[in-house]
Write a protein that holds these residues in place. Structure first.
Motif, PDB file in Angstrom:
ATOM      1  N   SER A   1      10.993  38.758 -24.807  1.00  0.00           N
ATOM      2  CA  SER A   1       9.531  38.754 -24.743  1.00  0.00           C
ATOM      3  C   SER A   1       9.003  37.328 -24.872  1.00  0.00           C
ATOM      4  O   SER A   1       9.676  36.461 -25.451  1.00  0.00           O
ATOM      5  N   PRO A   2       7.793  37.088 -24.382  1.00  0.00           N
ATOM      6  CA  PRO A   2       7.186  35.761 -24.538  1.00  0.00           C
ATOM      7  C   PRO A   2       6.904  35.397 -26.002  1.00  0.00           C
ATOM      8  O   PRO A   2       6.685  34.238 -26.306  1.00  0.00           O
ATOM      9  N   GLU A   3       6.926  36.367 -26.885  1.00  0.00           N
ATOM     10  CA  GLU A   3       6.712  36.113 -28.310  1.00  0.00           C
ATOM     11  C   GLU A   3       7.987  35.675 -29.026  1.00  0.00           C
ATOM     12  O   GLU A   3       7.974  35.443 -30.242  1.00  0.00           O
TER      13      GLU A   3
ATOM     14  N   ASN B   1      12.025  41.065 -28.646  1.00  0.00           N
ATOM     15  CA  ASN B   1      11.686  39.796 -29.270  1.00  0.00           C
ATOM     16  C   ASN B   1      12.951  39.171 -29.870  1.00  0.00           C
ATOM     17  O   ASN B   1      13.608  39.781 -30.706  1.00  0.00           O
ATOM     18  N   LEU B   2      13.262  37.958 -29.441  1.00  0.00           N
ATOM     19  CA  LEU B   2      14.443  37.231 -29.905  1.00  0.00           C
ATOM     20  C   LEU B   2      14.021  36.122 -30.855  1.00  0.00           C
ATOM     21  O   LEU B   2      13.017  35.452 -30.633  1.00  0.00           O
ATOM     22  N   MET B   3      14.817  35.907 -31.901  1.00  0.00           N
ATOM     23  CA  MET B   3      14.656  34.744 -32.761  1.00  0.00           C
ATOM     24  C   MET B   3      15.995  34.011 -32.753  1.00  0.00           C
ATOM     25  O   MET B   3      17.021  34.574 -33.137  1.00  0.00           O
ATOM     26  N   VAL B   4      15.989  32.770 -32.271  1.00  0.00           N
ATOM     27  CA  VAL B   4      17.175  31.920 -32.296  1.00  0.00           C
ATOM     28  C   VAL B   4      17.117  31.123 -33.591  1.00  0.00           C
ATOM     29  O   VAL B   4      16.155  30.399 -33.836  1.00  0.00           O
TER      30      VAL B   4
ATOM     31  N   ALA C   1      14.006  35.621 -40.339  1.00  0.00           N
ATOM     32  CA  ALA C   1      13.843  36.300 -39.045  1.00  0.00           C
ATOM     33  C   ALA C   1      13.785  37.818 -39.199  1.00  0.00           C
ATOM     34  O   ALA C   1      13.141  38.503 -38.400  1.00  0.00           O
ATOM     35  N   ARG C   2      14.434  38.332 -40.219  1.00  0.00           N
ATOM     36  CA  ARG C   2      14.516  39.778 -40.437  1.00  0.00           C
ATOM     37  C   ARG C   2      13.125  40.397 -40.477  1.00  0.00           C
ATOM     38  O   ARG C   2      12.244  39.941 -41.186  1.00  0.00           O
ATOM     39  N   GLY C   3      12.927  41.418 -39.694  1.00  0.00           N
ATOM     40  CA  GLY C   3      11.646  42.101 -39.639  1.00  0.00           C
ATOM     41  C   GLY C   3      10.647  41.449 -38.699  1.00  0.00           C
ATOM     42  O   GLY C   3       9.575  41.993 -38.472  1.00  0.00           O
ATOM     43  N   ARG C   4      10.989  40.285 -38.169  1.00  0.00           N
ATOM     44  CA  ARG C   4      10.085  39.579 -37.265  1.00  0.00           C
ATOM     45  C   ARG C   4      10.595  39.561 -35.834  1.00  0.00           C
ATOM     46  O   ARG C   4       9.957  38.983 -34.957  1.00  0.00           O
ATOM     47  N   CYS C   5      11.766  40.148 -35.608  1.00  0.00           N
ATOM     48  CA  CYS C   5      12.346  40.143 -34.265  1.00  0.00           C
ATOM     49  C   CYS C   5      13.197  41.399 -34.083  1.00  0.00           C
ATOM     50  O   CYS C   5      13.544  42.068 -35.044  1.00  0.00           O
ATOM     51  N   ASP C   6      13.512  41.679 -32.828  1.00  0.00           N
ATOM     52  CA  ASP C   6      14.391  42.802 -32.519  1.00  0.00           C
ATOM     53  C   ASP C   6      15.856  42.388 -32.556  1.00  0.00           C
ATOM     54  O   ASP C   6      16.732  43.200 -32.804  1.00  0.00           O
ATOM     55  N   MET C   7      16.102  41.112 -32.267  1.00  0.00           N
ATOM     56  CA  MET C   7      17.467  40.594 -32.229  1.00  0.00           C
ATOM     57  C   MET C   7      17.430  39.119 -32.602  1.00  0.00           C
ATOM     58  O   MET C   7      16.412  38.449 -32.433  1.00  0.00           O
ATOM     59  N   SER C   8      18.552  38.627 -33.130  1.00  0.00           N
ATOM     60  CA  SER C   8      18.643  37.211 -33.473  1.00  0.00           C
ATOM     61  C   SER C   8      19.987  36.671 -33.015  1.00  0.00           C
ATOM     62  O   SER C   8      20.985  37.396 -32.964  1.00  0.00           O
ATOM     63  N   ILE C   9      19.972  35.399 -32.685  1.00  0.00           N
ATOM     64  CA  ILE C   9      21.175  34.682 -32.275  1.00  0.00           C
ATOM     65  C   ILE C   9      21.185  33.376 -33.050  1.00  0.00           C
ATOM     66  O   ILE C   9      20.155  32.706 -33.154  1.00  0.00           O
TER      67      ILE C   9
END
Length: 135
Positions: free
Chosen positions: A39-41, A4-7, A91-99
């Motif tokens: 992921s789609p999420e 799961n990515l969060m941009v 984003a912390r705790g809501r995704c596996d990685m962030s950009i």
């Protein structure tokens, strides 16, 4: 399963660029999902840093139109780095990685593929280390 990515995108008076930025991000996130890299999420988090224009109105509309977009509104202008930090903490705790990216897309969006591939390589290395038998 894809990660799961969060941009995270800090925004300050980005009314003029958000329509094009959001259009391109929808395409890019769909491409990364099709490739199985995310992921789609996965989501895009737009952080309004106390903008004086219609930035928050546009972020809200994007969220209503497409669940890909989420928003955080800071009470006043705190500066780019603080807006970025607020987004990363959200984003912390809501995704596996962030950009992180700038709202005007001065960053190369195709670099996201390389960042994700490097993340996956490192994850695989750590998984291998955990699975290796100990002497």
């Amino acid at each position: 399963m894809a990660d799961n990515l969060m941009v995270v995108i800090p925004c300050y008076n980005e009314e003029e660029v958000l329509p094009e930025t959001s259009r391109r991000l929808v395409e890019k996130m769909a491409e990364l999902t099709r490739k199985g890299l995310i992921s789609p999420e996965s989501r895009v988090l737009l952080v309004d840093d106390g903008s004086r224009d219609r930035t928050w109105e546009l972020i809200s509309a994007l969220h209503k139109e497409n669940p890909l977009f989420e928003g955080v509104k800071l009470s006043r202008n705190r500066g780019h780095q603080n807006a970025l930090l607020a987004g990363l903490m959200t984003a912390r705790g809501r995704c596996d990685m962030s950009i992180s990216m700038d709202a005007d897309l001065q960053d190369d969006m195709d670099a996201m593929d390389r960042f994700i591939e490097k993340y996956r390589e490192r994850s695989e290395e750590h998984t291998s280390e955990l699975q290796s038998p100990k002497d």
